[in-house]
Every structure is written in C-alpha cells, then in structure tokens.
Write a protein that holds these residues in place. Structure first.
Motif, PDB file in Angstrom:
ATOM      1  N   LEU A   8      28.074  41.856  26.805  1.00 16.19           N
ATOM      2  CA  LEU A   8      28.833  42.905  28.240  1.00 16.19           C
ATOM      3  C   LEU A   8      27.270  43.001  29.170  1.00 16.19           C
ATOM      4  N   LYS A   9      26.220  42.872  27.942  1.00 11.73           N
ATOM      5  CA  LYS A   9      24.771  43.566  28.512  1.00 11.73           C
ATOM      6  C   LYS A   9      23.777  42.526  29.628  1.00 11.73           C
ATOM      7  N   GLN A  16      26.083  39.782  40.554  1.00 11.30           N
ATOM      8  CA  GLN A  16      27.618  39.323  39.756  1.00 11.30           C
ATOM      9  C   GLN A  16      27.643  40.368  39.334  1.00 11.30           C
ATOM     10  N   VAL A  17      27.223  40.934  38.301  1.00 10.74           N
ATOM     11  CA  VAL A  17      27.476  42.688  37.151  1.00 10.74           C
ATOM     12  C   VAL A  17      28.614  43.824  38.240  1.00 10.74           C
ATOM     13  N   ALA A  18      27.911  44.048  39.685  1.00  8.82           N
ATOM     14  CA  ALA A  18      29.118  44.590  40.872  1.00  8.82           C
ATOM     15  C   ALA A  18      30.096  44.111  40.968  1.00  8.82           C
ATOM     16  N   VAL A  19      29.953  42.763  41.440  1.00  2.00           N
ATOM     17  CA  VAL A  19      30.934  42.173  42.401  1.00  2.00           C
ATOM     18  C   VAL A  19      32.781  41.916  41.501  1.00  2.00           C
ATOM     19  N   VAL A  23      35.986  44.115  41.585  1.00  2.52           N
ATOM     20  CA  VAL A  23      36.906  43.114  40.931  1.00  2.52           C
ATOM     21  C   VAL A  23      38.481  44.045  40.494  1.00  2.52           C
ATOM     22  N   ALA A  24      37.803  43.614  39.070  1.00  2.84           N
ATOM     23  CA  ALA A  24      38.436  45.088  37.891  1.00  2.84           C
ATOM     24  C   ALA A  24      38.989  45.542  38.532  1.00  2.84           C
ATOM     25  N   GLY A  25      38.211  46.953  38.626  1.00  2.33           N
ATOM     26  CA  GLY A  25      38.489  47.716  39.860  1.00  2.33           C
ATOM     27  C   GLY A  25      40.426  47.735  40.930  1.00  2.33           C
ATOM     28  N   LEU A  26      39.557  47.130  41.648  1.00  3.34           N
ATOM     29  CA  LEU A  26      40.760  46.355  42.721  1.00  3.34           C
ATOM     30  C   LEU A  26      42.232  46.257  41.871  1.00  3.34           C
ATOM     31  N   VAL A  27      42.378  44.950  40.855  1.00  2.00           N
ATOM     32  CA  VAL A  27      43.388  44.056  40.449  1.00  2.00           C
ATOM     33  C   VAL A  27      43.679  45.942  39.806  1.00  2.00           C
ATOM     34  N   SER A  28      43.042  47.111  39.065  1.00  2.00           N
ATOM     35  CA  SER A  28      44.014  47.593  38.206  1.00  2.00           C
ATOM     36  C   SER A  28      43.840  48.657  39.023  1.00  2.00           C
ATOM     37  N   ARG A  29      43.701  48.989  39.811  1.00  2.00           N
ATOM     38  CA  ARG A  29      44.406  50.139  40.837  1.00  2.00           C
ATOM     39  C   ARG A  29      46.149  49.643  41.352  1.00  2.00           C
ATOM     40  N   THR A 304      39.837  41.703  33.473  1.00  2.00           N
ATOM     41  CA  THR A 304      39.391  41.101  35.096  1.00  2.00           C
ATOM     42  C   THR A 304      37.859  40.935  35.252  1.00  2.00           C
ATOM     43  N   TYR A 305      37.373  42.567  34.651  1.00  2.00           N
ATOM     44  CA  TYR A 305      35.713  42.357  34.699  1.00  2.00           C
ATOM     45  C   TYR A 305      34.931  40.612  33.745  1.00  2.00           C
ATOM     46  N   GLU A 306      35.568  40.489  32.036  1.00  2.00           N
ATOM     47  CA  GLU A 306      34.947  39.264  32.061  1.00  2.00           C
ATOM     48  C   GLU A 306      35.605  38.373  32.315  1.00  2.00           C
ATOM     49  N   ARG A 307      37.215  38.095  32.707  1.00  2.00           N
ATOM     50  CA  ARG A 307      37.176  36.471  33.948  1.00  2.00           C
ATOM     51  C   ARG A 307      36.244  36.000  34.771  1.00  2.00           C
ATOM     52  N   ALA A 308      35.995  37.688  35.564  1.00  2.00           N
ATOM     53  CA  ALA A 308      35.213  37.038  36.980  1.00  2.00           C
ATOM     54  C   ALA A 308      33.617  37.143  36.795  1.00  2.00           C
ATOM     55  N   MET A 309      33.524  38.033  35.534  1.00  2.00           N
ATOM     56  CA  MET A 309      31.619  37.481  35.300  1.00  2.00           C
ATOM     57  C   MET A 309      32.024  36.163  34.690  1.00  2.00           C
ATOM     58  N   ALA A 310      33.074  35.085  34.337  1.00  2.00           N
ATOM     59  CA  ALA A 310      33.216  33.888  33.613  1.00  2.00           C
ATOM     60  C   ALA A 310      32.960  32.994  34.660  1.00  2.00           C
ATOM     61  N   ALA A 311      33.892  32.950  35.115  1.00  2.00           N
ATOM     62  CA  ALA A 311      33.710  32.243  36.658  1.00  2.00           C
ATOM     63  C   ALA A 311      32.761  32.390  37.887  1.00  2.00           C
TER      64      ALA A 311
END
Length: 320
Positions: A8-9, A16-19, A23-29, A304-311
């Motif tokens: 994670l770190k 990329q971490v910020a993006v 994205v994770a926050g938007l989808v979750s909300r 979502t965070y893990e997948r967005a980062m992987a992408a």
C-alpha cells in the motif's frame, strides 16, 4: 514489515495515490448514499420508540429502524430523497479520499526514514499514519461534511435552496466557524477510527490473502476492509452521533426534518446530554445502518483503490 504495508505504501507515485484515492471515494459514495441519509436521519432523531411520551407533539417523522426509515423517505420524499446532500458528499469523498491516501503514504514514508533505534513496528506505523491522515483529511474537507449533513437532514421542505445559498447563509449568519461546527468531535472520532482501520486492514490483508475460507466480494482487500471498518466504527460511534448533532446547530436548527433537535454547544456537553436524556441507545442510534454502510463502503473503497492503482501502474508499464 508486512507485505500489505509495503504494497500500500510503496506502489505508485504520489499523484497516482491521490487519483486512486479520489476515484475510490467517488465510487464508494455513490454506492452507499441512501444508507448514509438513513443513518443521519436516525442519528438526529431524539425521541425513543420505546417511550410513547417522547413522541407526543412531535412535528416531524418518527423513524423505526433502517428499513422503516428507508421506506418512509421513499414514500414521503421520493427516490431523490435518498440522495439528498449527494453533491457536497461526492465532493467530500473525492477530496477526502485523495487527501487521506496521499497523507497516509507521505507519513508512512516519513516514519520509514526514522533511524535506528527509534524505528517503530509496522503496525504502529500504520496506526500513526492512518490517524494523522484521517485528522488532516477531516479538517481539510469538514465544510463539505457539514453541508452533506445539513442537506441530508432536510425533509420535504427545503431549508437551503442550493449549495451556493447554503454557503452564503452560513457565512452571513454563523460566520467562518459555522462551517466547522462539531470539528472537535470529528477529529476525536477520526483519529482512533482511521488509526484502528489502517492498522487492522494492513494486518488482516496478508492473513486473509492466504485464507482457505471463501472471502466476501472474492478478495482479501474487500474482506480486510469490511472487518477493519466494522471494528473501528463501533468503537468510535458515539462521537459520530455527537458530530452530526453539532453540525445541524445554528439558526436553521428547527427547520430540519426533525424539528425538535436540542441545542448543543460542545463535544463533552453533547455526549453528556445525550447520555442523560436518551441513554446509551441514544449514543448508538443508527449504528446498525452505519455498520451496513461502513462495511460495503470500506470494501468498495479499498477494492477500487487497489484496482485503480493497478490500472495506472499497468498503463505506465505499457508506455514505458
């Protein structure tokens, strides 16, 4: 240091971490918006269903549980009632997710540079990083959180005509401090919550990754997020209720869907007032829906965070 902490770190750049966090926050909300409205309505309800005298002469709805509240809002306010406050909430989750993950990775890297013999264990690193990140993100985005609560507290009668109108009214009648009502409760809640959440998440993720038991949502990321969120949320929930009660203070207090919200002044006095007049149940009103909300929200956020980062990392590899 566990593999989960390292992953994670150390994956991705700060941008990329910020993006990925945003994205994770938007989808979750988007996923948990209706449950969030239900939770806020229950937290602001001061009358007890077990005490008939408490609902006499109440000018406003009397909600009965998560499902009952959901049905009541749908019947009285329509489908859009479940997404009240969604615009400031989406902005909140976007900004909060970006700030939170950015601050978390920054503090984690900073703690990694501490020389021997002052280094701290990886679990303590996760706790401190999560607590600092949560406090910073909460403070930076708090006005959006307050607006989200006030719009979600509106019934069929609109208290504020628009986001702009609400900002202007608060600025004119409550001053700058009006945007930060309940911040003390918010920070007091988020520091232990995020510390416990990230410490639990980082500890559970590698364990669940090797588990032979079928996992919720099919991944260790989601399962670890669910367990960590439930444990952390339950521990600090009274402060969350306190924050919501304080956020709707001000000149418009009697115009929300619950017309009888008492006047509160501070964190300690609000906690003692709720305990005195509503008992322990008052402090934990809405906990069930909060846990129902927190589990999928955290699971979706981390997944979502893990997948967005992987992408993004995969895209970088292709470009390289």
């Amino acid at each position: 240091m566990s593999g989960g902490v390292a992953q994670l770190k150390h994956e991705g750049s700060q941008r990329q971490v910020a993006v990925a966090g945003g994205v994770a926050g938007l989808v979750s909300r988007f996923v948990i918006a209706p449950l969030d409205v239900v939770k806020i309505r229950l937290q602001l309800q001061i009358h007890s269903l077990s005490d008939p005298l408490s609902v006499r002469s109440i000018d406003g709805p009397v909600y009965k549980g998560t499902l009952g509240t959901l049905k009541h809002i749908l019947r009285e306010e329509g489908l859009t009632g479940l997404w009240k406050g969604n615009i400031p909430a989406e902005a909140l989750y976007l900004a909060y997710g970006s700030v939170q993950f950015s601050a978390y990775t920054y503090v984690s890297h900073l703690l990694d540079t501490v020389p021997q013999p002052y280094t701290i264990p990886s679990s303590a690193n996760s706790f401190v990083s999560g607590a600092v990140a949560g406090a910073f993100a909460t403070t930076a985005t708090y006005p959006l959180d307050l607006l989200r609560t006030r719009f979600a507290a509106q019934g069929r009668d609109r208290v504020y005509a628009s986001i702009f109108a609400s900002v202007r009214h608060i600025a004119e009648h409550e001053g700058p401090s009006g945007f930060f009502r309940g911040l003390g409760a918010g920070v007091s809640q988020i520091v232990p919550y995020m510390g416990l959440f990230f410490a639990s998440y980082e500890g559970l993720k590698p364990l669940l990754a090797n588990s032979a038991i079928p996992l919720p949502f099919g991944t260790s990321d989601a399962a670890a997020g669910i367990v960590a969120s439930v444990l952390s949320k339950t521990a600090v929930y009274p402060l969350d209720t306190t924050r919501k009660r304080l956020q709707v203070q001000g000149p418009m207090r009697s115009r929300y869907v619950h017309r009888n919200i008492p006047m509160y002044t501070g964190v300690v006095s609000t906690l003692s007032n709720i305990w005195k007049h509503e008992g322990r149940r008052g402090l934990y009103r809405g906990l069930t829906v909060s846990l129902l909300k927190a589990a999928p929200a955290s699971a979706v956020t981390m997944w979502t965070y893990e997948r967005a980062m992987a992408a993004m990392l995969a895209l970088n590899d292709k470009e390289a």
